[in-house]
Design a protein around this motif. Structure first.
Motif, PDB file in Angstrom:
ATOM      1  N   MET A 173      -6.083 -18.205  11.046  1.00  0.00           N
ATOM      2  CA  MET A 173      -7.359 -17.383  10.776  1.00  0.00           C
ATOM      3  C   MET A 173      -7.427 -17.305   9.367  1.00  0.00           C
ATOM      4  O   MET A 173      -6.554 -17.626   8.542  1.00  0.00           O
ATOM      5  N   THR A 174      -8.508 -16.595   9.076  1.00  0.00           N
ATOM      6  CA  THR A 174      -9.146 -16.485   7.839  1.00  0.00           C
ATOM      7  C   THR A 174      -8.864 -15.477   6.825  1.00  0.00           C
ATOM      8  O   THR A 174      -8.477 -14.189   7.261  1.00  0.00           O
ATOM      9  N   THR A 175      -8.562 -15.782   5.500  1.00  0.00           N
ATOM     10  CA  THR A 175      -8.213 -14.770   4.659  1.00  0.00           C
ATOM     11  C   THR A 175      -9.395 -13.808   4.360  1.00  0.00           C
ATOM     12  O   THR A 175     -10.501 -14.243   4.579  1.00  0.00           O
ATOM     13  N   LEU A 176      -9.418 -12.784   3.753  1.00  0.00           N
ATOM     14  CA  LEU A 176     -10.394 -11.954   3.249  1.00  0.00           C
ATOM     15  C   LEU A 176     -11.548 -12.478   2.112  1.00  0.00           C
ATOM     16  O   LEU A 176     -12.517 -12.607   2.215  1.00  0.00           O
ATOM     17  N   SER A 177     -10.864 -13.410   1.617  1.00  0.00           N
ATOM     18  CA  SER A 177     -11.459 -14.343   0.556  1.00  0.00           C
ATOM     19  C   SER A 177     -12.454 -15.364   1.369  1.00  0.00           C
ATOM     20  O   SER A 177     -13.568 -15.445   0.920  1.00  0.00           O
ATOM     21  N   GLU A 178     -11.676 -16.016   2.392  1.00  0.00           N
ATOM     22  CA  GLU A 178     -12.434 -16.900   3.017  1.00  0.00           C
ATOM     23  C   GLU A 178     -13.450 -16.316   3.833  1.00  0.00           C
ATOM     24  O   GLU A 178     -14.737 -17.040   3.838  1.00  0.00           O
ATOM     25  N   ARG A 179     -13.618 -14.981   4.384  1.00  0.00           N
ATOM     26  CA  ARG A 179     -14.250 -14.354   5.136  1.00  0.00           C
ATOM     27  C   ARG A 179     -15.635 -14.064   4.140  1.00  0.00           C
ATOM     28  O   ARG A 179     -16.730 -14.168   4.583  1.00  0.00           O
ATOM     29  N   ILE A 180     -15.222 -13.252   3.023  1.00  0.00           N
ATOM     30  CA  ILE A 180     -16.273 -13.069   1.947  1.00  0.00           C
ATOM     31  C   ILE A 180     -17.136 -14.405   1.592  1.00  0.00           C
ATOM     32  O   ILE A 180     -18.151 -14.276   1.494  1.00  0.00           O
TER      33      ILE A 180
ATOM     34  N   TYR B 203      -5.257 -20.059  -9.562  1.00  0.00           N
ATOM     35  CA  TYR B 203      -5.867 -20.476  -8.707  1.00  0.00           C
ATOM     36  C   TYR B 203      -6.048 -19.581  -7.242  1.00  0.00           C
ATOM     37  O   TYR B 203      -6.906 -20.136  -6.372  1.00  0.00           O
ATOM     38  N   ARG B 204      -5.254 -18.867  -7.084  1.00  0.00           N
ATOM     39  CA  ARG B 204      -5.153 -18.122  -5.848  1.00  0.00           C
ATOM     40  C   ARG B 204      -5.598 -16.751  -5.780  1.00  0.00           C
ATOM     41  O   ARG B 204      -5.922 -16.354  -6.903  1.00  0.00           O
ATOM     42  N   ALA B 205      -5.708 -16.376  -4.631  1.00  0.00           N
ATOM     43  CA  ALA B 205      -6.206 -14.809  -4.544  1.00  0.00           C
ATOM     44  C   ALA B 205      -4.776 -14.229  -4.090  1.00  0.00           C
ATOM     45  O   ALA B 205      -4.104 -14.743  -3.397  1.00  0.00           O
ATOM     46  N   LEU B 206      -4.741 -12.820  -4.488  1.00  0.00           N
ATOM     47  CA  LEU B 206      -3.663 -12.192  -3.938  1.00  0.00           C
ATOM     48  C   LEU B 206      -4.260 -11.226  -2.904  1.00  0.00           C
ATOM     49  O   LEU B 206      -5.383 -10.450  -3.030  1.00  0.00           O
ATOM     50  N   GLU B 207      -3.495 -10.964  -1.598  1.00  0.00           N
ATOM     51  CA  GLU B 207      -3.898  -9.781  -0.642  1.00  0.00           C
ATOM     52  C   GLU B 207      -2.749  -8.910  -0.537  1.00  0.00           C
ATOM     53  O   GLU B 207      -1.670  -9.336  -0.291  1.00  0.00           O
ATOM     54  N   PHE B 208      -3.128  -7.602  -0.693  1.00  0.00           N
ATOM     55  CA  PHE B 208      -2.046  -6.608  -0.437  1.00  0.00           C
ATOM     56  C   PHE B 208      -2.203  -6.079   0.797  1.00  0.00           C
ATOM     57  O   PHE B 208      -3.349  -5.623   1.364  1.00  0.00           O
ATOM     58  N   THR B 209      -1.060  -6.166   1.560  1.00  0.00           N
ATOM     59  CA  THR B 209      -1.121  -5.854   2.925  1.00  0.00           C
ATOM     60  C   THR B 209      -0.022  -4.998   3.394  1.00  0.00           C
ATOM     61  O   THR B 209       0.808  -4.733   2.642  1.00  0.00           O
TER      62      THR B 209
ATOM     63  N   TYR C 192      -7.772  -4.782   1.821  1.00  0.00           N
ATOM     64  CA  TYR C 192      -8.717  -4.511   3.100  1.00  0.00           C
ATOM     65  C   TYR C 192      -9.151  -3.003   3.008  1.00  0.00           C
ATOM     66  O   TYR C 192      -8.587  -2.174   2.810  1.00  0.00           O
ATOM     67  N   ALA C 193     -10.657  -2.856   3.350  1.00  0.00           N
ATOM     68  CA  ALA C 193     -11.251  -1.568   3.123  1.00  0.00           C
ATOM     69  C   ALA C 193     -10.838  -0.827   4.273  1.00  0.00           C
ATOM     70  O   ALA C 193     -10.842  -1.222   5.478  1.00  0.00           O
ATOM     71  N   ASP C 194     -10.242   0.461   4.004  1.00  0.00           N
ATOM     72  CA  ASP C 194      -9.772   1.129   5.169  1.00  0.00           C
ATOM     73  C   ASP C 194     -10.256   2.564   5.129  1.00  0.00           C
ATOM     74  O   ASP C 194     -11.368   2.793   4.354  1.00  0.00           O
ATOM     75  N   ASN C 195      -9.605   3.421   5.497  1.00  0.00           N
ATOM     76  CA  ASN C 195     -10.183   4.891   5.548  1.00  0.00           C
ATOM     77  C   ASN C 195      -9.967   5.611   4.132  1.00  0.00           C
ATOM     78  O   ASN C 195     -10.927   6.336   3.752  1.00  0.00           O
ATOM     79  N   ILE C 196      -8.895   5.159   3.420  1.00  0.00           N
ATOM     80  CA  ILE C 196      -9.014   5.538   2.251  1.00  0.00           C
ATOM     81  C   ILE C 196     -10.162   4.996   1.290  1.00  0.00           C
ATOM     82  O   ILE C 196     -10.772   5.899   0.470  1.00  0.00           O
TER      83      ILE C 196
ATOM     84  N   GLN D  26     -12.511  -2.971   7.072  1.00  0.00           N
ATOM     85  CA  GLN D  26     -12.237  -4.415   7.293  1.00  0.00           C
ATOM     86  C   GLN D  26     -10.530  -4.664   7.950  1.00  0.00           C
ATOM     87  O   GLN D  26      -9.870  -3.950   7.336  1.00  0.00           O
ATOM     88  N   VAL D  27     -10.421  -5.345   8.833  1.00  0.00           N
ATOM     89  CA  VAL D  27      -9.301  -5.526   9.499  1.00  0.00           C
ATOM     90  C   VAL D  27      -8.701  -6.887   9.347  1.00  0.00           C
ATOM     91  O   VAL D  27      -9.508  -7.839   9.526  1.00  0.00           O
ATOM     92  N   PRO D  28      -7.717  -7.010   9.091  1.00  0.00           N
ATOM     93  CA  PRO D  28      -6.984  -8.515   8.805  1.00  0.00           C
ATOM     94  C   PRO D  28      -7.153  -9.116  10.211  1.00  0.00           C
ATOM     95  O   PRO D  28      -6.882  -8.692  11.198  1.00  0.00           O
ATOM     96  N   ARG D  29      -7.379 -10.305  10.211  1.00  0.00           N
ATOM     97  CA  ARG D  29      -7.438 -11.275  11.307  1.00  0.00           C
ATOM     98  C   ARG D  29      -6.575 -12.400  11.282  1.00  0.00           C
ATOM     99  O   ARG D  29      -6.680 -13.559  11.026  1.00  0.00           O
TER     100      ARG D  29
END
Lengths: 157, 403
Positions: free
Chosen positions: B1-8, B182-188, B218-222, B237-240
Motif C-alpha cells: 500500500m501507499t506511503t504518506l508521500s505517495e498519498r499526498i 532521494y528518499r522520504a522518512l516516515e516516523f511511525t 502522520y497527523a494524529d490527535n497531537i 491521517q492513518v497509515p495504510r
C-alpha cells in the motif's frame, strides 16, 4: 551535450557551505562566488577550475540549498561535475543553472588528467575507460538542454 | 500500500509528477536570487500570491548596508505583490510555517534545505533552490520524483535526560549523511505517537541531514490539538500498511544524550565521552531547537545559577520571545548571564551575530556542524537543550543530569 576537461578530484560529502561560504552570500555579484569557490577546502583551487571536470565522491553538494554553490562552480569555469551520488537539492540546482551533473559510479580521478563526458550518450571516459552514467529524467534533460530553468521558462512562454 | 508521500503526491514511488504547491516560501538568503531569476523569466507578478510567503530570518536585522539594500528590494516586491511577508524580528521561516501555516496533506516547498520541518504535520514538505522557487512563483507548480520511503519505527519512550534532539542525532548517525538521499522518512510506531509536536519538528527538521527529501509524521490527535490553537480543524491521517523501501527500528528507551562531533553531523558520540571539553560559547536556538518548550526547558535548568561561558539564546519567533517574556523565562535567562538575540537564525549559518573565532569551540543546538560554517577555524558540537544547559553552567561539555 559533451565535453572534455582536466580532472579536479574532490572527496565525498562535499557540502555547499564548503563550496561557497555563508560570508560570501551577501551579494548578487557572481564573480565574488567564483573567486571564493571551494576556498575553505583549498584556497588555491579556484583558478584551476577553468575548463575542469570535477570528479567528486558520493553525496556531492550536501547541506544548504544555496544555489550560489553550483553557480560558483559554473562561473569559475567548471564544465561538469561527476559523482556516484548527489544531494538532491544541489542536483536540481545545478541543472537549473545549467551546470551538467552526471551520476556515474567508479570513475577514477587523477588530478589534471583528461576526463570526457557525453550527456547525450550517457558516458564518462577517464584513463582510457568508458563508464556508463545514469540518465537524467526527461524534464531535467530538457532544462539542461535549454541552458537552465530560466531559459527553459522563457522558451516555454 | 501507499506511503504518506505517495498519498499526498498521488503517484507511486519512482514516478515523476507535476503538482501545484499549496505553500511556497523563501527567506532573505534565497529570496533575493529567486527574485532575480523570476524577473529573468520575464515575470512581474506571481501566479498565486496568496500561497507565497517571504520570511526575513537569515540576516535579521540586517548586518550591514549591503544586506539591507538587498533586503529592501525583496521587501518591496513582497509587499507590492501582496505576498505574506514576515519582516526582520518575526522569526525563522520554519518556525513561522509551523505556527499554523502548514497543514496535513499539503505540498509545502521552501527555498531552504530545512523546509522538510513542516513534514511533522503530515505535509509533504521539501526544500528547493532559488530558481526552482522562482518557477513556482511564476506558474504555481513544480516537478517531483515521488520518493521511496525509509520508515523509522519508534518503540518505547524517551527516558532520563534524553530529548527528541538526541533521537534526531542518533537516527542521522545510524543512517549517515546520505543514508536517505532521494528518499522520504516516515516516523511511525507507538513511540512516534507519544512525541510532542515540538519534538516532532526537531525530528523532521533533521531529515535533510541524512539526505532525505522530507520527513513525515502522520497527523494524529497531537497534531489536531496543536493546530487547533492556530484555528485549524484538521483531519487525522492513518497509515495504510505502507510499502517501505527500508525500515529502521529505534527503541526510545535506548536513547541517551549524544553529541554530533565536528565536522560531520553523522559522527555521533555519547556526551559523557567528551565531558570537560572547554567551551567558548553555547548557542541555543535555530529551526531545530529554538521553540518555546526548548527555551523554557533551558531556562528552567539554569534558573538561579550563572552560566560559565558565553551563552547566546535566540528564540525562533516573536511568539516564542513574547511567551518567554510573559512567563518570566526571559528574566531567568538574562539573570543567569545569557545573551538573548532577536528572533531569527542567529549565528547558525555563520553570517551574523554570534559567529565563532578561529580556534574557538562551541556547543550548539542547531542541525549542522560543517567545517567553518559557524565561524572560520572554529569547532562546534551539536547537542540537545539539556546538554546545552549543563554545559553552559559547567563552562565545558557536560552531560545533563537525569531530571
Amino acid at each position: 551535450m559533451e565535453g572534455t576537461g582536466h580532472a579536479v578530484c574532490l572527496g565525498p560529502d562535499i557540502d555547499t557551505d564548503i563550496i561557497i561560504a555563508g560570508r560570501y552570500l551577501r551579494t548578487k555579484d557572481r564573480s565574488v562566488w567564483a573567486e571564493h569557490v571551494l576556498e575553505d577546502l583549498d584556497p588555491a583551487l579556484a583558478p584551476r577550475l577553468r575548463g575542469a571536470v570535477i570528479v567528486a565522491g558520493r553525496n556531492m553538494g550536501c547541506g544548504s540549498s544555496r544555489e550560489q554553490a553550483p553557480v560558483a562552480l559554473k562561473e569559475a569555469g567548471v564544465l561538469a561535475v561527476i559523482a556516484p551520488s548527489f544531494a538532491r537539492i544541489f542536483f536540481r540546482n545545478a541543472i537549473n543553472v545549467g551546470l551538467p551533473v552526471i551520476e556515474c559510479d567508479g570513475v577514477p580521478c587523477t588530478a589534471g588528467e583528461p576526463v570526457a563526458f557525453s550527456l547525450d550518450e550517457g558516458w564518462v571516459k577517464a584513463g582510457g575507460v568508458r563508464y556508463n552514467a545514469r540518465p537524467l529524467s526527461v524534464r531535467m534533460q530538457e532544462i539542461l538542454d535549454a541552458g537552465g530553468l530560466v531559459n527553459y521558462w522563457r522558451a516555454k512562454e | 500500500m501507499t506511503t504518506l508521500s505517495e498519498r499526498i503526491l498521488g503517484a507511486c514511488a519512482g514516478e515523476y509528477v507535476d503538482r501545484l504547491v499549496d505553500r511556497a516560501f523563501a527567506h532573505d538568503g534565497t529570496g533575493v536570487l529567486a527574485l532575480e531569476a523570476f524577473r529573468e523569466m520575464g515575470r512581474t507578478v506571481p501566479a498565486f500570491p496568496e500561497r507565497i510567503s517571504i520570511f526575513f530570518d537569515h540576516l535579521a536585522p540586517a548586518n550591514n548596508s549591503q544586506t539591507a539594500t538587498l533586503q529592501a528590494e525583496l521587501r518591496d516586491f513582497a509587499i507590492e505583490c501582496g505576498l505574506h511577508f514576515s519582516d526582520v524580528g518575526e522569526g525563522i521561516c520554519h518556525q513561522l510555517m509551523s505556527e499554523g501555516r502548514a497543514l496535513p496533506g499539503e505540498i509545502v516547498v521552501g527555498a531552504d534545505s530545512h523546509s522538510c520541518t513542516a513534514g511533522a504535520f503530515g505535509a509533504f514538505a521539501t526544500g528547493v533552490g532559488a530558481t526552482d522557487m522562482a518557477a513556482i512563483w511564476a506558474g504555481g507548480s513544480t516537478w517531483f520524483r515521488v520518493p521511496e520511503t525509509t520508515a523509522i519505527q519508534l518503540e518505547g519512550s524517551l527516558t532520563g535526560a534524553a530529548e527528541a534532539k538526541d533521537l534526531a542525532l542518533t537516527y542521522v548517525g545510524r543512517l549517515g549523511m546520505d543514508g536517505a538521499t532521494y528518499r522520504a522518512l516516515e516516523f511511525t510506531g507507538e513511540g512516534a505517537s507519544a512525541i510532542a509536536m515540538e519534538g516532532r519538528l526537531t525530528l523532521t527538521n533533521m531529515a535533510i541531514e541524512a539526505g532525505a527529501k522530507t520527513g513525515l509524521f502522520y497527523a494524529d490527535n497531537i497534531t489536531r490539538r496543536y493546530l487547533a490553537e492556530y484555528g485549524h480543524d484538521v483531519t487525522m491521517q492513518v497509515p495504510r500498511d505502507p510499502d517501505y523501501a527500508q525500515e529502521m527500528v529505534i527503541n526510545l528507551d535506548d536513547i541517551v544524550p549524544v553529541l554530533s562531533i565536528p565536522h560531520r553531523v553523522d559522527t555521533i558520540a555519547d556526551v559523557t565521552d567528551y565531558e570537560g571539553t572547554p567551551l567558548d560559547q553555547v548557542f541555543v536556538g535555530t529551526c531545530t531547537n529554538g521553540r518555546y518548550s526548548d527555551i523554557e526547558r533551558f531556562a528552567a535548568l539554569i534558573r538561579g545559577k550563572k552560566v560559565k561561558t558565553r551563552t547566546i539564546v535566540v528564540p525562533a519567533s516573536r511568539d516564542v520571545l513574547l511567551r518567554a517574556g510573559r512567563t518570566g523565562v526571559l528574566t531567568d535567562l538574562i539573570e543567569a548571564g545569557c545573551i538573548v538575540g532577536p528572533p531569527g537564525c542567529g549565528p547558525c549559518l555563520g553570517m551574523h551575530m554570534g559567529v565563532l573565532g578561529e580556534g574557538e569551540v562551541a556547543l550548539s543546538t542547531a542541525n549542522r556542524n560543517f567545517r567553518n560554517r559557524m565561524g572560520v577555524g572554529a569547532e562546534y558540537y551539536l547537542g540537545s537543550v539539556a546538554t546545552a544547559a549543563a554545559s553552559a553552567l559547567a563552562g565545558g561539555i557536560c552531560a545533563p543530569e537525569v531530571p
